[in-house]
Design an enzyme around this catalytic site. Structure first.
Site, PDB file in Angstrom:
ATOM      1  N   GLN A 229       0.934  -1.310   0.077  1.00  0.00           N
ATOM      2  CA  GLN A 229      -0.012   0.141   0.005  1.00  0.00           C
ATOM      3  C   GLN A 229       0.884   1.238   0.057  1.00  0.00           C
ATOM      4  O   GLN A 229       1.836   1.341   0.438  1.00  0.00           O
ATOM      5  CB  GLN A 229      -0.895  -0.127   1.409  1.00  0.00           C
ATOM      6  CG  GLN A 229      -1.903  -0.807   1.159  1.00  0.00           C
ATOM      7  CD  GLN A 229      -3.174  -0.624   2.171  1.00  0.00           C
ATOM      8  OE1 GLN A 229      -2.813  -1.023   3.484  1.00  0.00           O
ATOM      9  NE2 GLN A 229      -4.221   0.078   1.798  1.00  0.00           N
TER      10      GLN A 229
ATOM     11  N   HIS B 176      -8.555   4.566  -2.279  1.00  0.00           N
ATOM     12  CA  HIS B 176      -8.380   5.259  -0.645  1.00  0.00           C
ATOM     13  C   HIS B 176      -7.806   6.520  -1.391  1.00  0.00           C
ATOM     14  O   HIS B 176      -7.322   6.885  -2.093  1.00  0.00           O
ATOM     15  CB  HIS B 176      -7.264   4.673   0.200  1.00  0.00           C
ATOM     16  CG  HIS B 176      -7.835   3.276   0.538  1.00  0.00           C
ATOM     17  ND1 HIS B 176      -7.859   2.152  -0.015  1.00  0.00           N
ATOM     18  CD2 HIS B 176      -8.312   2.989   2.188  1.00  0.00           C
ATOM     19  CE1 HIS B 176      -8.516   1.283   0.516  1.00  0.00           C
ATOM     20  NE2 HIS B 176      -8.450   1.665   1.961  1.00  0.00           N
TER      21      HIS B 176
ATOM     22  N   CYS C  87      -7.645   4.609   7.171  1.00  0.00           N
ATOM     23  CA  CYS C  87      -8.503   3.446   7.860  1.00  0.00           C
ATOM     24  C   CYS C  87      -9.175   2.770   6.868  1.00  0.00           C
ATOM     25  O   CYS C  87     -10.207   3.212   6.315  1.00  0.00           O
ATOM     26  CB  CYS C  87      -9.513   4.105   9.006  1.00  0.00           C
ATOM     27  SG  CYS C  87     -10.480   2.735   9.538  1.00  0.00           S
ATOM     28  N   ASP C  88      -8.712   1.752   6.351  1.00  0.00           N
ATOM     29  CA  ASP C  88      -8.983   0.862   5.351  1.00  0.00           C
ATOM     30  C   ASP C  88     -10.432   0.527   5.443  1.00  0.00           C
ATOM     31  O   ASP C  88     -11.307   0.717   4.381  1.00  0.00           O
ATOM     32  CB  ASP C  88      -8.283  -0.336   4.983  1.00  0.00           C
ATOM     33  CG  ASP C  88      -6.816  -0.348   4.623  1.00  0.00           C
ATOM     34  OD1 ASP C  88      -6.728   0.730   3.799  1.00  0.00           O
ATOM     35  OD2 ASP C  88      -5.852  -0.869   4.917  1.00  0.00           O
ATOM     36  N   PRO C  89     -10.857   0.043   6.410  1.00  0.00           N
ATOM     37  CA  PRO C  89     -12.151  -0.613   6.456  1.00  0.00           C
ATOM     38  C   PRO C  89     -13.489   0.531   6.826  1.00  0.00           C
ATOM     39  O   PRO C  89     -14.446   0.109   7.070  1.00  0.00           O
ATOM     40  CB  PRO C  89     -12.123  -1.692   7.574  1.00  0.00           C
ATOM     41  CG  PRO C  89     -11.092  -1.336   8.461  1.00  0.00           C
ATOM     42  CD  PRO C  89     -10.147  -0.412   7.545  1.00  0.00           C
TER      43      PRO C  89
END
Lengths: 803, 803
Positions: free
Chosen positions: B359, B415, B483-485
């Site tokens: 990432q 993102h 914050c990915d989720p």
């Protein structure tokens, strides 16, 4: 244990009992319904899945398992999902587990009893008898278990019973489990892992709960796998050293469902327990299951829902009867043909291998088998299939059975044979039903709402096969024909398949036969026959290798499956289908059969090819990368073997054909070698008989196979010789030479034929219908609802002039 | 075992020893090189993978495992891949296994010794000592093992030693294994499963062999897992009941590598063995390994290749030293900071989590950490990253590090934060190197060969951040920020992130600082500062909730992370970054810190949010579906906690900041609760402290985390207060109040600073450089190669007026 057989059939053939947990450690039974499948092995391990709509788990592996199709020779290991029942003598502290795993204690008695509608065990150890029974409902993703514990001794006993149901590693996103007192159930909850927001709407409807609910209140429980096991291990869990389980929850830990019951059993007294294990979306759903299954409503019935559901399931499974029953001199063969074969055919036809996108050829052949059981479903499957045909005539690689279904796995690889199966499978449906109305039914295409008749659909399919041929008139194979992993013969666009060419010729002839019977289109009939003949000639010209047919010609114009090849020298399929297509003349057939016997025959059946490839051949493909003797790389691949048997019946080789049927069924002589009971026919037995003799004969344990539809067809048309043709019954039984008689009950067009076949010292078959001699071997004017007595006398010696 | 500590550090801090196999059963060490990673737990289980170029296995699970990213709180089970050494006393028949699994015998002594460059065990049982050591090479996908068996008794002993190396279920396509006498190795061979012809060219280059090669000839072997284990089970395998292993091959059966050695050991005598286990493409490759590792070439060196490779690996690992060392009153803290933290930072920066598509935010931050170790690699990573920037300024979700790499898993979800990390991470690189030439380096874009300078690239990145804001001036979150989720706050295109707004302001200010130092572009500098101020004001206007900042505003205009929320009431990140960005004034900071303490603080660190969500909130997203207390759903998520610590250092809250650093490191007081040794900082400890107190503090066991780069930064800039600014060193140490002194060695721009900090009864810090008092806290004119003595006197009491 050498004083008795490994397994035994019940007298009526409806149950099979294995007497040891170690002699056939991978022997298993399977149950299914429209929502799920469970494959339960004799030692207590389970492979289970339910449909939402794609296959999903409620009892998971201990790690994050790949989502994939069912694998052959499935590998078991200690923490493989299972259903175990630990038994502890509270007075002595001794433990064992039923049915066998994970304690693996030496048992005093072990019976693994497969009925068609349930799977049972009777285990004895420490003067305790444990009876287990697993069944399903007709339409829910749940298992129904009954457990009975009996004190066989003359003293009172304190026995703890711990049902242990694996839940496993559900999800890295969220997993937990606890006992719910209101539900009297352990409920494990997870969130199916995902990352993309677009997946959420579908996933939020998933049944992400696994539950174990009981009809009695347990004295204790645990829901935490690690805590239960402790340092003792699964074979000797620490939790059992305490008087009571510790009521541990799983909090983002691997869940398990363990309940503890303590029974004080007077001598010879037993206690029993009902359990339900499965998948649910909400606790309310589980509450409804509790209510429905465990409440006895006196006003409606004497029994609870549980017992009622068991009966319904039994009725469901028993509805899968074929239209033929035999009583031959071979009792085991009778049992298989009358009970276990139709059960497997029914499974295939009714739930389509629990796939939402069955391969087109599988879907059609599985439903061909259904013609002998519930032909209305066969008809429906034809309509479904043809509605997914392209208006070009081409059939898709898989048939989508659910609005959300997609072509997956092998269905993403283009195959060239799907159209071939349309007339072949339709011919069986018409043979059994004479339902010519289907041919006129109007059906749209996947790319066009404009409808055409079934006949027109099949004409188009035939034209697409006719068109997909090279300058020699041979069929292009692209990335595979019937043989999926033969993916590099023609991937550059040039390679051709001998089998597909012959199958095309057979399909054209079959369709011509149907057109002749059911249409007045004589021009078409002749046209198809002419092309079939051309194809047969092209195969004879380009692929006859002197003693047998080659398998194809590669992109680089190399003929393979021929005597020059050190590996993959001979393939079974082109030989079988050259018989069916009419390509092979008598001399060729004699030569081929000889070579098949020499090169392919084994005690476990005929191998699909030999010798098995041991290194990649990149002008043949992935097939050659499979392990030698496994699957398409030279296993006794039963689907290919049954094609061969069927082709032999068409040329009156009844002895040779029967020998193939027999070799498909595990027997007491070879069950340990095969590792399987005769409750189903697997997709393969290991081949490479000369290369790997120790493993040869081992079952794949996979019960999904196109074999069984053809096996059923071989019984009806070949062995029993009671084939339907345009509403008449054509009689030509082909008993193996060592049978002198056979009785058959055959249902056809609503009539019942009670058939007796007897060998007599005569030269020609002699038939009496209701006491009256027939002038030929055809029964016409069959009356629905009528029962006929058919006495067939056949010569002592089988004739061998059918070619 | 209560008479001694669970673990201990060696005096020099370079090794950590765990003294029990059961107290921290999941404690592990990890080793890596450019080709592979192995995470070895104390009981003998291993998680290992190598790159070809995507992560691949050579030691597989017993079933077909999903290919996925590393999961937190990895679940172990009996047949989990492991490296076991069965020991059998041939005179008595007793067996045990080292290091502990799978026999789990109670041992007389157990030491699990983690060095930076190898992992070792010393085990005693039955008067036998087993020493095991695992190391790697610098660049090969193989494990190097040494085993020594010593007879501790006074009698001669006959001992069988059986190294058992799991190979597992390699492939359904093809798997087999056998002993190769020429290689003196068990070689297992498979074909990686695939179905599509287009995958073949890549797959045929795979290292599909797993081998175990030894420097001594075994007396016997087996390669068949099932046959080895028999009915006895892995804890008591049947094969050990015979004198010799049965030399069974695996023929499309689960392979294993078991060798048997028999040693006749006189009293106090030991024998040893070298083993290599790993992946290879061909037997020739294995032959070369045998030749290279096990041949002693007298002409070149006295030692064999094996020993030589061990040394090279030790050198490689030891090259990962940071530019700061401390000697504080806290010995354990020193050990971690001087050895284990830089080791983990080095791992991240050198091999990028062994991902081919890290990432973008991880890649940049991991390389930010590398600024303290090998800044030339940081520079290279900047160039790589910016060459993948779009010419619009937007950064991709992942940085591709291999020609065949693709964006996978979470990198397929868009993102919005990636640009933020460019100036932040660059600032550390420039801080440590003052390498302003980088700013002028010309770099192309992923969608344009036209080059621009690094400065221009970052200007474009800043503009893309500035543009991606709503009418209020707040940053859109789309499907996630840091914050990915948190994927459903803004997936409809409207929702905004408080954190991302603040991070944008901080990034702009950071970039403005750099522009001010390194460019003459005062307009740009002021422009960025102005926008940052506007953003801060927008956040204060829209997201200040009275006592703390909310986390964002959803697509439906709902502010969340606020006092009205029952769950997810307060998030840590917006508080920390409001300090960094300058949004929060002194009053707000006071209030926030109080609330963080009240609502988020636990003995194991500060939780990322509280209370953890217990049900899905579909205007926040997948985060709320994670288990409460796990990962982003309210764990002590160390990456967030270290942001907080760093922000506290920037406002002179040295005590509070230090407390966070300390809580990140397992200690003797809480190691059992955490389940981890202080050899690395995990990505999280379980939170939900009030909701699930029993699990709180448990380590994720994942050593991949952006935490460590920031931890290193906190040490350099915060605790030690020795920050580089435009080639000068700015001194502002922030010792915790209970420390009265600390020594530091700090390398900066090629100079070495020998620093002593002492608390004295003074009011203001007082600095002497080489004995000469400085007029301010800045060291200028630093000479490369020079060594400086820096004496810093600080007041007894920490000041608290930094805000």
């Amino acid at each position: 244990m050498s004083d008795r057989n490994t397994y035994s059939f019940a007298h009526d053939g409806q149950s099979i009992t294995l007497h040891s947990p170690t002699e056939l450690p991978n022997a298993s039974g399977f149950l299914w319904n429209s929502q799920m499948m469970i494959n339960m092995n004799c030692r207590g391990y389970a492979i289970s899945q339910f449909m939402q709509p794609e296959p999903a788990k409620y009892s998971y592996a201990p790690n994050m398992e790949a989502k994939t199709f069912m694998q052959p020779e499935h590998a078991y290991f200690s923490h493989h999902p299972g259903r175990f029942f630990y038994i502890k003598d509270e007075d002595t502290g001794e433990i064992f587990s039923a049915p066998y795993e994970p304690v693996r204690a030496s048992l005093d008695a072990f019976d693994f009893v497969l009925n068609k509608h349930n799977i049972n065990w009777v285990i004895r150890k420490l003067d305790i008898e444990v009876q287990l029974s697993l069944s399903l409902t007709v339409d829910k993703p749940i298992e129904l278990w009954t457990v009975a514990i009996k004190n066989l001794s003359d003293r009172a006993r304190n026995i703890s019973v711990y049902p242990y149901f694996s839940i496993g590693y559900m999800s890295w996103l969220n997993q937990s489990a606890a006992f719910d007192s209101y539900l009297n159930a352990i409920v494990a909850t997870c969130v199916t892992p995902y990352q993309k927001v677009e997946d959420y709407p579908k996933l939020k409807e998933f049944k992400d709960k696994t539950f174990l609910i009981a009809d009695r209140k347990p004295i204790s429980w645990t829901a935490n796998q690690k805590a239960f096991e402790g340092e003792g291990g699964l074979h000797n869990p620490c939790a059992l050293t305490n008087q009571y389980l510790a009521k541990e929850e799983a909090i983002y830990e691997t869940p398990v469902a363990v309940l503890q019951y303590q029974f004080n059993l007077a001598p010879q007294i037993s206690k029993s327990l009902k359990l339900i294990f499965g998948a649910a979306k909400t606790n309310d759903d589980i509450a409804q299951i509790k209510e429905h299954f465990f409440t006895t409503r006196q006003e409606n019935r004497l029994e609870d829902g549980f017992t009622d559901e068991l009966k319904q399931y039994e009725n469901y499974v028993n509805s899968g009867k074929s239209n033929i029953n035999i009583a031959s001199p071979d009792a085991e063969f009778n049992h298989v043909i009358n009970h276990w074969l139709p059960r497997q055919v029914f499974y295939h036809g009714d739930v389509n291998r629990l796939s939402t996108d069955p391969q087109t050829r599988n879907y059609l052949q599985d439903n061909m088998g259904m013609s002998y059981i519930t032909p209305s479903l066969t008809k429906q499957s034809f309509i479904t299939s043809l509605s997914q045909q392209l208006s070009s005539g081409v059939m898709p690689d898989g048939i989508l059975l659910h609005p959300d279904a997609e072509l997956k796995y092998i269905n993403q690889v283009p195959h060239t044979d799907h159209c071939v199966w349309l007339p072949i499978c339709l011919s069986v449906y018409l043979s059994e039903t004479n339902d010519q109305s289907l041919l006129n039914q109007q059906i749209p295409f996947v790319d066009s709402a404009k409808t055409q008749s079934v006949k027109q659909h099949i004409d188009l399919a035939m034209e697409s096969l006719i068109a997909a041929r090279d300058h020699r008139g041979l069929s292009f194979i692209q990335q595979g024909d019937w043989c999926d992993p033969m993916n590099m013969v023609g991937h550059k666009g040039k390679g051709v398949s001998a089998w597909l060419s012959l199958a095309t010729a057979y399909a054209l002839n079959t369709w011509a036969d149907l057109c002749e019977i059911y249409t007045n289109d004589h021009d078409k009939t002749e046209y198809y026959r002419k092309i079939a003949t051309e194809i047969n000639e092209a195969v004879n010209l380009n692929l006859w290798d002197g003693k047998w047919y080659g398998r194809g010609i590669t992109d680089d114009n190399v003929v393979f499956g021929v005597h020059k090849d050190v590996e993959g020298r001979i393939y079974l399929n082109p030989q079988s289908w050259s018989i069916l297509s009419g390509a092979a003349n008598k001399d060729k057939i004699c030569s081929m059969l000889d070579e098949v016997k020499q090169q392919l025959s084994t005690p476990f059946g005929d191998m699909m090819l030999a010798p098995s490839y041991t290194t990649m051949r990149d002008d043949v493909g992935r097939l050659t990368q499979k392990h030698p003797g496994v699957s398409e790389n030279g296993a006794v691949y039963n689907h290919a073997a049954i094609f061969y048997a069927y082709s032999l019946y068409t040329i009156n080789k009844g002895d040779e054909a029967f020998s193939i049927l027999k070799k498909m069924i595990p027997s007491l002589d070879d069950a340990e070698k095969r590792g399987q009971l005769p409750n189903f026919i697997p997709n393969y037995y290991r081949g490479a008989y000369k290369q790997f003799p120790n493993q040869a004969g081992r079952s794949s344990q996979l019960f999904n196979t196109g074999t069984v539809a053809w096996f059923q067809r071989c019984i009806v048309e070949g062995l029993c010789g009671l084939k339907g043709v345009k509403g008449e019954l054509v009689i030509y039984p082909q008993l193996p030479s060592h049978w002198n008689e056979m009785e058959i009950t055959r249902l056809y067009l609503g009539a019942q034929f009670n058939v007796k076949i007897v060998r007599k010292n005569i030269n020609e078959m002699y038939i009496k219908l209701d006491g009256k001699k027939l002038s030929n071997n055809i029964i016409s004017n069959i009356k629905q609802g009528k029962s006929y007595d058919l006495n067939i006398s056949i010569p002592l010696k089988n004739s061998d002039n059918g070619i």
